[in-house]
Design an enzyme around this catalytic site. Structure first.
Site, mmCIF file in Angstrom:
data_model
loop_
_atom_site.group_PDB
_atom_site.id
_atom_site.type_symbol
_atom_site.label_atom_id
_atom_site.label_comp_id
_atom_site.label_asym_id
_atom_site.label_seq_id
_atom_site.Cartn_x
_atom_site.Cartn_y
_atom_site.Cartn_z
ATOM 1 N N GLY A 88 0.817 -1.213 0.000
ATOM 2 C CA GLY A 88 0.000 0.000 0.000
ATOM 3 C C GLY A 88 0.850 1.262 0.000
ATOM 4 N N ILE A 129 -6.328 -11.223 5.975
ATOM 5 C CA ILE A 129 -6.293 -10.955 7.417
ATOM 6 C C ILE A 129 -7.638 -11.249 8.086
ATOM 7 C CG2 ILE A 129 -4.349 -9.344 7.403
ATOM 8 C CD1 ILE A 129 -6.369 -7.021 7.459
ATOM 9 N N TYR A 143 -16.586 4.616 8.872
ATOM 10 C CA TYR A 143 -15.129 4.441 8.889
ATOM 11 C C TYR A 143 -14.594 4.573 10.314
ATOM 12 C CZ TYR A 143 -10.168 5.283 7.940
ATOM 13 O OH TYR A 143 -8.791 5.225 7.942
#
Length: 286
Positions: free
Chosen positions: A11, A37, A127
């Site tokens: 990333g 993950i 978020y």
């Protein structure tokens, strides 16, 4: 040489961090393709294989607007999966470094005040909610550092600075929100903070980890254009006006200003956001 299991090594943050850490550590990097993950067994197996001193999690579902419509996915990646990594860290007696966000706060603190690590989180967006679940799960590792960052940009990925530079080539004027306050943070600065945390190993816990100084998105854009010699006009607008223009967008914090006093006490002093931006643009505009 200490071993590091770096999750999300491809990333924007993870890519730069990997490059830097490989000079001092034995780094095993994973990507979305090589490690899910959300699969606890796979995470535990990987950690047992590597037996890392540090596990660093740079993986996250970071599309703030998409989190509103895909909260289940965001919760799986930003919340539940972090618990899997924390369990792996605890089992292997590894120190867990997890990247979090200013969005764990409501962002409605008076603008003459700044958020400290001991203030109660109160997220108002999907978020923020999912990242707070991640923080609570990360703490289960017991040996952990949660680094809250904000307004992150870097060379390896899509970010606000690149978007503004692209728009400046397409438009004569750009409207940018001028009532949201925070610290633009370069991945280079965040990498430096992570490295210093790894070297110093201060008291475990939460650390606010951004560049020094505060600004608004509008003033940030003006600074980008000034440093990049761009003449596009920047028009300040309010968050309310932006929401009217883009009704699907998630609410953003008015105040994302994070205190760096805890880092400073440990001899970690991030550079000013303007200086970090200037260095970034020299590379980005090459």
């Amino acid at each position: 040489m200490k071993k590091v299991l770096l999750i999300g090594a491809d990333g924007m943050l993870g890519g730069e961090l990997r490059e830097r850490l490989e000079k001092k550590y034995e780094v095993v990097g994973t990507t979305l393709e090589t490690l899910d993950i959300c699969d606890k067994d796979a995470v535990l197996k990987k950690a047992r294989e590597v037996k890392p001193y540090f596990i660093i999690n740079c993986a996250a579902y970071t599309n703030v607007d998409a989190c509103e419509t895909h909260e289940d996915l965001a919760l799986a990646v930003n919340g539940t999966a972090v618990g899997n990594i924390a369990e792996a860290a605890k089992e292997n007696d590894s120190t867990f470094i997890h990247i979090s966000t200013d969005y764990v706060f409501a962002g409605d603190l008076s603008i003459d005040k700044i958020y400290t690590e001991d203030m109660e989180p109160n997220p108002v967006s999907s978020y923020g909610r999912t990242k707070l679940v991640g923080e609570n799960n990360a703490a289960k590792a017991e040996k952990y550092y949660i680094l809250r960052t904000a307004w992150l940009y870097g060379l390896g990925g899509k970010n606000f600075v690149k978007t503004m530079l692209k728009l400046s080539k397409e438009k004569e004027e750009i409207s940018v929100v001028d009532d949201q306050n925070g610290s633009p943070t370069s991945t280079t600065t965040l990498c430096s903070i992570i490295e210093q945390i790894m070297e110093k190993e201060p008291e475990y816990g939460v650390y606010h980890s951004t560049n020094e100084g505060f600004t608004t998105w509008c003033k940030f854009t003006k600074k980008i254009f000034e440093l990049a010699n761009v003449n596009t006009k920047v028009i300040p607008i309010t968050s309310k006006q932006y929401k009217e223009m883009y009704p699907q967008s998630s609410d953003r914090p008015t105040n994302s200003m994070l205190s760096k006093a805890k880092l400073n006490k440990n001899g970690i002093n991030p550079e000013k956001w303007e200086d970090a931006l200037e260095k970034y643009l020299k590379e980005e505009l090459k």
